[in-house]
Design an enzyme around this catalytic site. Structure first.
Site, PDB file in Angstrom:
ATOM      1  N   ARG A 113      -7.267  29.397 120.101  1.00 47.85           N
ATOM      2  CA  ARG A 113      -8.199  28.384 120.601  1.00 47.85           C
ATOM      3  C   ARG A 113      -9.545  28.997 120.981  1.00 47.85           C
ATOM      4  NH1 ARG A 113      -4.783  26.624 118.340  1.00 47.85           N
ATOM      5  NH2 ARG A 113      -3.279  24.998 118.874  1.00 47.85           N
ATOM      6  N   SER A 161      -4.701  18.075 124.377  1.00 43.55           N
ATOM      7  CA  SER A 161      -4.080  19.140 125.169  1.00 43.55           C
ATOM      8  C   SER A 161      -5.097  19.719 126.156  1.00 43.55           C
ATOM      9  CB  SER A 161      -3.568  20.251 124.254  1.00 43.55           C
ATOM     10  OG  SER A 161      -2.590  19.754 123.365  1.00 43.55           O
ATOM     11  N   GLU A 188      -7.728  24.562 128.181  1.00 41.81           N
ATOM     12  CA  GLU A 188      -8.268  24.544 126.822  1.00 41.81           C
ATOM     13  C   GLU A 188      -9.579  23.755 126.793  1.00 41.81           C
ATOM     14  OE1 GLU A 188      -6.889  22.803 122.486  1.00 41.81           O
ATOM     15  OE2 GLU A 188      -5.382  23.696 123.789  1.00 41.81           O
TER      16      GLU A 188
END
Length: 338
Positions: A164, A238, A334
């Site tokens: 990520r 998420s 995230e």
């Protein structure tokens, strides 16, 4: 191009938060982008790049010139017997790009169906789902230097992809604006159906021959059944990264929590689903006023309408503390806080 002052960003972030930009401009080409960067009126004004707003949490107004890349276009640039290279503008909706590939039987991104956001944000974040990441299909990224206005083509290696993240989130953060990306897709793909519930969903759908299209349909079915639609309930997908922990810690946790899932990722590390940790810490379905944790997926924090970014930030920090106290694991967000 029209520079708009005191511009509401409510419709430019998937949480639906009513932050405002001091100035806002939408650019439809790399040329327009270089023009605005070279304009002496804006040369020394702080700048912020905002794509689809699917990975940001606004906790304040943005005292800057917010640049929204709306650079469109998808084109096949070359192919051979096995592969095809497709270039897409940064402003293309990511799912639209996936559907372009699926409809033409180009394999590689079908597992990434229905991920919110734009093509430009995809390599910056190295988005991923169901066993596939952008780094698996990327060829190169085009970006314009905010300082000089020069266009640079970054190879896959130069993007320095990680979990990520990419060089654009680390060493080159706030230095470049992505204008497009080129992907290498497979004309004879090996389908990835071993992650998550894809195989189970294909069976439930009574799929005989598994194809790029049926894998995409299965992924979309799973996502729609578990994740809220940002058009209905504000969210950024998420909220936390899945933590990677040492094998020794994972083994210790197994003795205390026998059902804890884990996936080896190399270097003696085990990836543990953050959603499982949050759920077992008792947060799934939690609601406080206008914000909360989604009832079907604990990894997703939501704004039911009227919530603030600071309220969501506070909830996320409380969840981090709770999970760390129970499991000894500190979750990392995230989503980018602004």
């Amino acid at each position: 191009m029209q520079i708009r002052p005191n511009f509401s960003l409510r419709h430019f972030n998937t949480f639906g938060l009513d932050s405002s930009a001091r100035f806002f401009v939408e650019v439809s080409s790399a040329t327009e982008l270089t023009e605005i960067l070279a304009d002496q009126v804006w040369k020394h004004t702080p700048k912020f790049i905002l794509g689809g707003g699917s990975n940001v949490l606004f906790t304040r107004d943005i005292d800057a010139l917010v640049i929204h890349p709306a650079i469109k276009g998808i084109e096949k640039i070359k192919e051979d017997d096995l592969h095809v290279c497709v270039k897409a503008g940064a402003g293309e909706i990511w799912h639209d790009f996936v559907m372009y590939c699926v409809d033409r039987n180009y394999g590689g991104v079908e597992n990434l169906s229905l991920i919110p956001g734009t093509v430009g944000a995809a390599p910056m974040q190295n988005i991923g789902a169901y066993g596939v990441e952008i780094k698996d299909v990327i060829h190169s990224v085009e970006a314009v230097s905010i300082q000089t206005g020069d266009l640079t083509i970054f190879s896959k290696e130069e993007c320095q992809f990680g979990y990520r993240e990419s060089v654009f989130k680390r060493d080159l953060k706030d230095q470049y604006i992505i204008t497009g990306a080129t992907f290498v897709l497979n004309k004879k793909p090996v389908l990835n159906v071993g992650y998550g519930d894809i195989q189970k969903t294909l069976q439930e759908m009574n799929v005989g021959d598994v194809t790029i299209k049926t894998v995409s349909e299965a992924v979309m079915h799973i996502r729609r059944s578990k994740l809220p639609d940002p058009a209905v309930i504000g969210n950024a997908g998420s909220f936390f990264k899945n933590p990677e922990i040492a094998l020794a810690l994972y083994t210790d946790l197994q003795s205390k929590f026998p059902g804890i899932p884990g996936y080896p990722v190399g270097n003696g590390k085990i990836k543990v689903p953050a959603g499982w940790l949050i759920e077992k810490a008792g947060w799934k379905g939690y609601r406080q006023g206008a914000i909360g944790v989604h009832e079907k997926q604990a990894l997703v924090l939501v704004n039911y309408g009227g919530g603030s970014g600071n309220e969501i930030k506070t909830l996320s920090e409380t969840i981090q503390d709770s999970v760390e106290q129970k499991f000894g694991i500190r979750l990392n967000a995230e989503v980018n806080f602004l």
